[in-house]
Write an enzyme that holds these catalytic residues in place. Structure first.
Site, mmCIF file in Angstrom:
data_model
loop_
_atom_site.group_PDB
_atom_site.id
_atom_site.type_symbol
_atom_site.label_atom_id
_atom_site.label_comp_id
_atom_site.label_asym_id
_atom_site.label_seq_id
_atom_site.Cartn_x
_atom_site.Cartn_y
_atom_site.Cartn_z
ATOM 1 N N HIS A 71 0.816 -1.222 0.000
ATOM 2 C CA HIS A 71 0.000 0.000 0.000
ATOM 3 C C HIS A 71 0.846 1.267 0.000
ATOM 4 O O HIS A 71 0.359 2.337 -0.357
ATOM 5 C CB HIS A 71 -0.997 -0.002 1.169
ATOM 6 C CG HIS A 71 -0.412 0.366 2.496
ATOM 7 N ND1 HIS A 71 -0.064 -0.569 3.451
ATOM 8 C CD2 HIS A 71 -0.144 1.570 3.047
ATOM 9 C CE1 HIS A 71 0.400 0.056 4.531
ATOM 10 N NE2 HIS A 71 0.369 1.355 4.302
ATOM 11 N N ASP A 85 20.081 6.292 7.756
ATOM 12 C CA ASP A 85 19.587 7.547 8.332
ATOM 13 C C ASP A 85 19.168 7.334 9.780
ATOM 14 O O ASP A 85 18.864 6.215 10.211
ATOM 15 C CB ASP A 85 18.403 8.079 7.520
ATOM 16 C CG ASP A 85 18.329 9.600 7.535
ATOM 17 O OD1 ASP A 85 18.956 10.215 8.430
ATOM 18 O OD2 ASP A 85 17.659 10.162 6.666
ATOM 19 N N ASN A 87 18.182 10.764 11.929
ATOM 20 C CA ASN A 87 17.342 11.952 12.079
ATOM 21 C C ASN A 87 17.024 12.486 10.688
ATOM 22 O O ASN A 87 17.920 12.922 9.965
ATOM 23 C CB ASN A 87 18.061 13.004 12.927
ATOM 24 C CG ASN A 87 17.157 14.179 13.270
ATOM 25 O OD1 ASN A 87 16.466 14.718 12.404
ATOM 26 N ND2 ASN A 87 17.170 14.610 14.522
ATOM 27 N N GLN A 90 18.059 16.254 9.611
ATOM 28 C CA GLN A 90 19.439 16.727 9.559
ATOM 29 C C GLN A 90 20.323 15.705 8.860
ATOM 30 O O GLN A 90 19.939 14.546 8.691
ATOM 31 C CB GLN A 90 19.976 16.994 10.969
ATOM 32 C CG GLN A 90 20.100 15.753 11.838
ATOM 33 C CD GLN A 90 20.512 16.079 13.268
ATOM 34 O OE1 GLN A 90 20.100 17.090 13.831
ATOM 35 N NE2 GLN A 90 21.329 15.216 13.854
ATOM 36 N N GLU A 95 24.109 8.735 5.673
ATOM 37 C CA GLU A 95 23.040 8.402 4.730
ATOM 38 C C GLU A 95 23.572 8.044 3.338
ATOM 39 O O GLU A 95 24.613 8.538 2.911
ATOM 40 C CB GLU A 95 22.062 9.581 4.575
ATOM 41 C CG GLU A 95 21.411 10.042 5.857
ATOM 42 C CD GLU A 95 22.167 11.160 6.547
ATOM 43 O OE1 GLU A 95 21.572 11.845 7.391
ATOM 44 O OE2 GLU A 95 23.382 11.353 6.235
ATOM 45 N N ASP A 119 -0.062 -7.611 1.609
ATOM 46 C CA ASP A 119 0.409 -6.223 1.663
ATOM 47 C C ASP A 119 1.933 -6.214 1.741
ATOM 48 O O ASP A 119 2.533 -5.920 2.769
ATOM 49 C CB ASP A 119 -0.209 -5.511 2.872
ATOM 50 C CG ASP A 119 0.033 -4.003 2.855
ATOM 51 O OD1 ASP A 119 0.523 -3.495 1.826
ATOM 52 O OD2 ASP A 119 -0.278 -3.349 3.865
ATOM 53 N N GLY A 212 3.177 6.659 8.798
ATOM 54 C CA GLY A 212 4.587 6.856 8.479
ATOM 55 C C GLY A 212 5.451 5.650 8.780
ATOM 56 O O GLY A 212 6.576 5.561 8.302
ATOM 57 N N SER A 214 4.260 2.517 8.155
ATOM 58 C CA SER A 214 3.850 1.484 7.205
ATOM 59 C C SER A 214 5.043 0.990 6.391
ATOM 60 O O SER A 214 5.908 1.771 5.992
ATOM 61 C CB SER A 214 2.801 2.036 6.248
ATOM 62 O OG SER A 214 1.571 2.211 6.883
ATOM 63 N N GLY A 215 5.072 -0.302 6.126
ATOM 64 C CA GLY A 215 6.144 -0.885 5.321
ATOM 65 C C GLY A 215 7.396 -1.207 6.097
ATOM 66 O O GLY A 215 8.254 -1.957 5.622
#
Length: 266
Positions: A71, A85, A87, A90, A95, A119, A212, A214-215
């Protein structure tokens, strides 16, 4: 009918609200994770008006493949994956940013009915990421493995920290023990909404996933090692941390063959 709208509540007709899944899941009742303590966690981001925005989590499973929720990628957006990552607001200096070159949702995924299951999606990255202390592969379970009730697990993500709250800047973690299928599918919990291809965790009314997250992964402690047993799928539309409505995850151990076959073909 169930309808999934990214960043919006599901619309549900014909049943009580307590049975109404909301796939906009995020960590509630958690705390800041130690920096890069979950190095397989990724941020899935989309481009809008010249900026990149976090939409979902995911797990790095090979240097060039990520597993997330189907989804999360229903919309035809321009996606990228950020690994290493901590934060989001910043530059941590750890990253790596990689575009998504191919999205493969499970062929049985139904955008209009998350309760059917399936899903799950795989993202092929445009190039391999570099593995280091901050970027590692998630460990997947053996095919078919079912965890016992109360098995220790953690959900992680940058989602909202309370229902209708703000997205987290720092990666959050929350302890969510497994709720076995017999309990989670009982009438006082999720009932028939939950399938045996899913994993339930939490449900104490304090800690949960939310928008946020999800996944993203459910990390479960098995034989002294954390294994990614779930892909965050949905919570109750009544709120993220509703008692006896555990966060529901796609059970990865049900999809090991599918994952291996997709990667082999691509």
């Amino acid at each position: 009918m169930l309808q999934i709208l990214i960043f919006a509540a599901l619309v549900f007709c014909g049943r009580g609200l307590e049975d109404f899944p909301d796939t906009n899941t995020r960590v509630v009742g958690g705390n800041n994770a130690q920096k890069n303590s979950w190095p397989s966690q990724i941020s899935l981001q989309y481009s809008s008006w010249g900026s990149w925005n976090h939409i979902c989590g995911g797990t790095l499973i090979t240097p060039q493949w990520v597993v997330t929720a189907a989804h999360c990628v229903d919309s035809k957006l321009n996606f990228r994956v950020v690994v290493g990552d901590h934060n989001l607001s910043q530059n941590d200096g750890t990253e790596q940013y990689v575009s998504v070159s191919k999205i493969i949702q499970h062929e049985k995924w139904d955008t209009n009915n998350v309760a059917k299951g399936y899903d799950i999606a795989l993202l092929l990255l445009s190039h391999s990421v570099t593995l280091n202390n901050y970027v590692q592969l998630g460990t997947l379970p053996p095919s078919g493995q079912i965890l016992p009730n109360n098995n220790a697990c953690y959900i992680t993500g940058w989602g909202r920290t309370k229902t209708n709250g703000q997205l987290a800047e720092t990666l959050q973690q929350a302890y969510l023990p497994v709720v076995d299928y017999a309990t989670c599918s009982s009438s006082s919990y999720w009932g028939s909404t939950v399938k045996n291809t899913m994993v339930c965790a939490g449900g104490d009314g304090v800690r949960s996933g939310c928008q946020g997250d999800s996944g993203g992964p459910l990390h479960c402690l098995v034989n002294g090692k954390y294994v990614v047993h779930g892909v965050t799928s949905f919570v109750s539309s009544l709120g993220c941390n509703v008692i006896r409505k555990p966060t529901v995850f796609t059970r990865i151990s049900n999809y090991i063959s599918w994952i291996n076959n997709v990667i082999a073909k691509n």
